[in-house]
Design a protein around this motif. Structure first.
Motif, short mmCIF file in Angstrom:
data_model
loop_
_atom_site.label_atom_id
_atom_site.label_comp_id
_atom_site.label_asym_id
_atom_site.label_seq_id
_atom_site.Cartn_x
_atom_site.Cartn_y
_atom_site.Cartn_z
N ASN A 6 15.16 60.82 9.69
CA ASN A 6 14.26 59.67 9.56
C ASN A 6 15.04 58.40 9.84
OD1 ASN A 6 15.52 58.77 7.15
ND2 ASN A 6 14.13 59.96 5.87
N GLY A 7 14.33 57.29 9.95
CA GLY A 7 14.96 56.03 10.33
C GLY A 7 16.04 55.60 9.36
N ALA A 8 15.82 55.84 8.06
CA ALA A 8 16.81 55.47 7.05
C ALA A 8 18.10 56.27 7.24
CB ALA A 8 16.24 55.70 5.65
N GLU A 9 17.96 57.55 7.51
CA GLU A 9 19.14 58.40 7.74
C GLU A 9 19.89 57.99 9.00
OE1 GLU A 9 17.46 62.49 5.64
OE2 GLU A 9 16.93 62.01 7.73
N ILE A 10 19.14 57.62 10.04
CA ILE A 10 19.78 57.15 11.28
C ILE A 10 20.57 55.87 11.01
CG2 ILE A 10 19.31 56.16 13.56
CD1 ILE A 10 16.98 58.15 13.80
N LEU A 11 20.01 54.97 10.22
CA LEU A 11 20.69 53.73 9.88
C LEU A 11 22.03 54.02 9.18
CD1 LEU A 11 19.06 50.59 8.28
CD2 LEU A 11 21.26 51.41 7.49
N ILE A 12 21.97 54.87 8.15
CA ILE A 12 23.18 55.15 7.38
C ILE A 12 24.19 55.91 8.21
CG2 ILE A 12 24.08 56.38 5.37
CD1 ILE A 12 22.58 53.73 4.76
N LYS A 13 23.74 56.85 9.05
CA LYS A 13 24.68 57.57 9.91
C LYS A 13 25.33 56.62 10.92
CE LYS A 13 26.67 61.39 11.28
NZ LYS A 13 27.89 60.81 11.78
N SER A 14 24.59 55.63 11.37
CA SER A 14 25.16 54.62 12.28
C SER A 14 26.26 53.83 11.58
CB SER A 14 24.06 53.68 12.77
OG SER A 14 23.06 54.37 13.48
N LEU A 15 26.04 53.48 10.31
CA LEU A 15 27.07 52.76 9.54
C LEU A 15 28.30 53.64 9.34
CD1 LEU A 15 24.94 50.88 6.83
CD2 LEU A 15 25.89 49.97 8.96
N ALA A 37 19.20 57.95 1.52
CA ALA A 37 20.09 58.38 2.60
C ALA A 37 21.53 57.97 2.29
CB ALA A 37 19.64 57.79 3.93
N LEU A 38 21.69 56.78 1.72
CA LEU A 38 23.02 56.28 1.35
C LEU A 38 23.67 57.18 0.30
CD1 LEU A 38 25.07 53.93 1.63
CD2 LEU A 38 23.77 52.72 -0.13
N GLY A 39 22.85 57.66 -0.64
CA GLY A 39 23.37 58.52 -1.71
C GLY A 39 23.90 59.85 -1.22
N LYS A 40 23.50 60.27 -0.03
CA LYS A 40 23.96 61.54 0.55
C LYS A 40 25.07 61.31 1.58
CE LYS A 40 19.30 63.44 0.03
NZ LYS A 40 18.09 63.92 0.74
N SER A 140 21.04 52.06 18.15
CA SER A 140 21.57 51.04 19.07
C SER A 140 21.55 49.66 18.43
CB SER A 140 20.75 51.02 20.36
OG SER A 140 20.95 52.19 21.11
N ILE A 141 20.47 49.35 17.73
CA ILE A 141 20.33 48.02 17.13
C ILE A 141 21.40 47.81 16.06
CG2 ILE A 141 18.85 46.62 15.64
CD1 ILE A 141 16.47 47.70 17.28
N VAL A 142 21.63 48.81 15.20
CA VAL A 142 22.60 48.67 14.11
C VAL A 142 24.02 48.54 14.68
CG1 VAL A 142 23.67 49.84 12.15
CG2 VAL A 142 21.18 49.83 12.39
N LYS A 143 24.36 49.38 15.62
CA LYS A 143 25.72 49.33 16.17
C LYS A 143 25.96 48.05 16.96
CE LYS A 143 26.49 54.31 16.13
NZ LYS A 143 26.72 55.57 16.89
N ASP A 144 24.95 47.62 17.69
CA ASP A 144 25.10 46.37 18.43
C ASP A 144 25.21 45.18 17.47
OD1 ASP A 144 24.87 44.97 21.19
OD2 ASP A 144 23.40 43.91 19.94
N ALA A 145 24.39 45.19 16.40
CA ALA A 145 24.40 44.09 15.43
C ALA A 145 25.76 43.95 14.77
CB ALA A 145 23.32 44.30 14.38
N TYR A 146 26.42 45.08 14.49
CA TYR A 146 27.74 45.06 13.85
C TYR A 146 28.73 44.27 14.70
CZ TYR A 146 31.98 46.87 11.58
OH TYR A 146 33.17 46.99 10.92
N TYR A 147 28.77 44.57 15.98
CA TYR A 147 29.74 43.89 16.86
C TYR A 147 29.28 42.49 17.23
CZ TYR A 147 32.28 48.23 17.07
OH TYR A 147 33.01 49.34 16.72
N PHE A 148 27.97 42.28 17.29
CA PHE A 148 27.46 40.94 17.56
C PHE A 148 27.84 40.00 16.42
CE2 PHE A 148 24.10 37.69 17.18
CZ PHE A 148 24.23 37.09 18.42
#
Length: 573
Positions: A6-15, A37-40, A140-148
């Motif tokens: 799910n989107g939440a899991e994708i976000l945390i996996k990206s982090l 998702a963070l808890g796992k 893509s959005i999370v990883k790009d935002a980190y470097y931006f």
């Protein structure tokens, strides 16, 4: 791993892919999928006492490391609570990621419970605001935002996460995050012609000064400016954000410049003929006062922010300016100087600035019956190591810490510069600890600032974090009261605390193993020694002089020549 999530899991996996180790957050219904998702995951979670503190802790993490701090909060009042910390980070160019829960997309704009227009509120307080919509590529959005957030002029990115986007199934593709970092990896280099132009100005100068800003406050940039100045040994001044990037114990160090700068920095600036500003934003508490010398001094300016460089070009008319990374530019200038065997002769100026430093030392009321904040910080400076990390609140104690605490390493002094936010010290110290778990971390605050985020006493105490808190308690808002003394005939409306509650007692209730209050000067040294030697959460509350003011002071809108030295700073003969 790749696959449907799910989107939440994708976000945390990206982090996780971005090697994020710690986040700061406070949960709620609209962000629950992300927290579960963070808890796992492998990422640590610190739950602060409110959302402003979450974002300040994330900012402290960023300020004291080369990483990007991350805060995760829920919708409505939770995200608006982070606004102050986001604006604070924006003003000081601190990279930050703030993720906020949001109502489902179909409820946006319908006056739903805890809905707020995040873009409308944050667009002038953040580097970027992103509303994730159906079909958005979260990875893509999370990883790009980190470097931006880290790139160019760093700053906070706020990402709005509707609940349905968190729940929507998608595929995680494990995109190589280095391809996102390379997007922002382009560096400008000064040409040989530009280098020649710069050194022509420097060699003409007889009284140059380096003005160092937060744009240099990294390990790499600190090395670059130190290597540059090993060649030329130019006297230097710094902003609040730049404390420690050059060794303040160095003979050429003149300390902090500005409204509450050191007397010798503010004196030297009146005589300079070459003002080399690097990575600074020309804060009004400095820039308002430089008009008196700028007409007689050549200005060189390096900064990564094109808008700021264009502004300074139109207002200050620098003879040399360069838009680009300060570290890269300094390395190129240093290499050019070595290749061309460039030398300067400024021995008379070096002797003059050293003489100013010797003749006009900082001082305070040494005959007062009450403990002075300045004497506490002067004493503390002799007791801490170069590895100690300092955070401060905002007020008199902040300015006195800048004056008296000598720092010798970058990212060792964290404070709220541009925004001047009370309540900064404690939550920022939590982030500093997690970014530097082996370092001694000391949060210095006043009684007013401490109470603005007093909930973080509970966070620190309940988690057993080895953070030391030094409270300089003058029972009021000292800096504002100083203004009232000057402008309102000593009418202290709103800046005096009639009650006297022991903050040390509050700390003990919150789980601090070491918490002491001291008001007798005879006990001060031993109390500081015990405080620094203690383990775990520690607090020392020092009762200080109600009437103490910070000197020297350059009045608002006045030039440096009108600096007020106050009653205790005198020429040493």
């Amino acid at each position: 791993m790749k696959g449907d999530m799910n989107g939440a899991e994708i976000l945390i996996k990206s982090l996780e892919d971005l090697e994020v180790k710690q986040v700061f957050g406070y949960t709620g219904a609209a962000i629950l999928p992300v927290f579960h998702a963070l808890g796992k995951s492998s990422i640590g979670l610190t739950v602060n006492s409110n959302e402003q503190a979450c974002a300040f802790s994330a900012a402290g993490y960023s300020r004291s490391s080369d990483k990007v701090g991350v805060a995760i909060v829920t919708s409505g009042p939770a995200i608006t609570n982070t606004l102050t910390a986001v604006a604070d980070s924006y003003g000081d160019s601190i990279p930050l990621l703030v993720f906020a829960g949001q109502v489902p997309e179909h409820k946006i704009g319908t006056d739903a419970f805890q809905h707020i227009n995040v873009r409308g509120i944050f667009e002038d307080a953040a580097k970027k605001v992103i509303l994730l919509s159906n079909g958005a590529d979260i990875e893509s959005i999370v990883k790009d935002a980190y470097y931006f957030a880290k790139s160019g002029k760093p700053g906070p990115v706020v990402i709005d996460l509707p609940l349905n986007i968190q729940q929507r199934k998608g595929q995680y593709r494990a995109l190589d995050h280095e391809m996102f970092s390379s997007t922002y990896g382009h560096e400008n280099h000064p040409s040989k012609k530009q280098c020649r132009s710069f050194f022509k100005l420097l060699q003409k100068s007889r009284k140059p000064i380096l003005y160092l800003g937060g744009g240099l406050n990294s390990d790499g940039a600190s090395r670059a400016i130190r290597e540059f100045n090993e060649l030329f040994n130019i006297p230097f001044v710094n902003t609040l954000m730049a404390k420690g990037l050059m060794d303040e114990g160095h003979p050429r160090s003149l300390g902090t410049l500005g409204m509450f700068g050191t007397p010798y920095a503010n004196m030297a600036i009146q005589e300079t003929d070459f003002f080399f500003a690097i990575g600074v934003r020309w804060d009004d508490r400095v820039a308002e006062k430089v008009g008196g010398f700028a007409l007689n001094a050549d200005i060189a300016y390096i900064d990564i922010n094109p808008e700021k460089v264009h502004q300074i070009r139109s207002e200050r008319h620098p003879k040399f300016s360069f838009i680009g990374d300060a570290k890269t530019a300094l390395e190129d200038l240093t290499e050019y100087a070595k290749q061309e065997n460039i030398e300067i002769d400024i021995r008379e100026w070096q002797e003059k600035t050293s003489e100013l430093r010797q003749k006009w030392p900082l001082d305070y009321n040494r005959s007062s019956k009450s403990i002075q904040q300045a004497e506490v910080l002067d004493l503390l400076s002799t007791c801490i190591s170069d590895e100690t990390r300092i955070t401060t609140g905002v007020g008199n104690h902040q300015m006195l810490a800048a004056q008296y605490l000598r720092r010798s390493k970058p990212k060792s002094f964290m404070t709220s510069g541009s925004f001047g936010t009370m309540g900064f010290a404690l939550p920022a110290a939590i982030g500093v600890h997690y970014a530097n778990p082996d370092a001694e971390v000391i949060a210095i605050d006043g009684d007013g600032g401490l109470k603005m985020n007093m909930g973080e006493l509970h966070t620190i105490g309940s988690l057993g974090l080895p953070i030391k808190i030094l409270v300089l308690n003058n029972h009021g808002d000292g800096m504002v009261r100083n203004v009232q003394t000057a402008l309102y005939g000593g009418e202290f409306t709103g800046t005096v605390r009639d009650s006297d509650i022991s903050l040390a007692e509050v700390a003990r209730v919150c789980g601090f193993g070491h918490a002491k209050r001291v008001s007798d000067r005879k006990e001060l040294r031993e109390s500081i020694d015990d405080f620094l030697a203690s383990r775990g959460p520690s607090l020392l509350e020092v009762i200080t002089d109600f009437d103490e003011a910070v000197y020297p002071k350059v009045p608002p809108g006045k030039p440096y020549r009108e600096m007020i030295l106050g009653p205790y700073i005198r020429e040493r003969r």
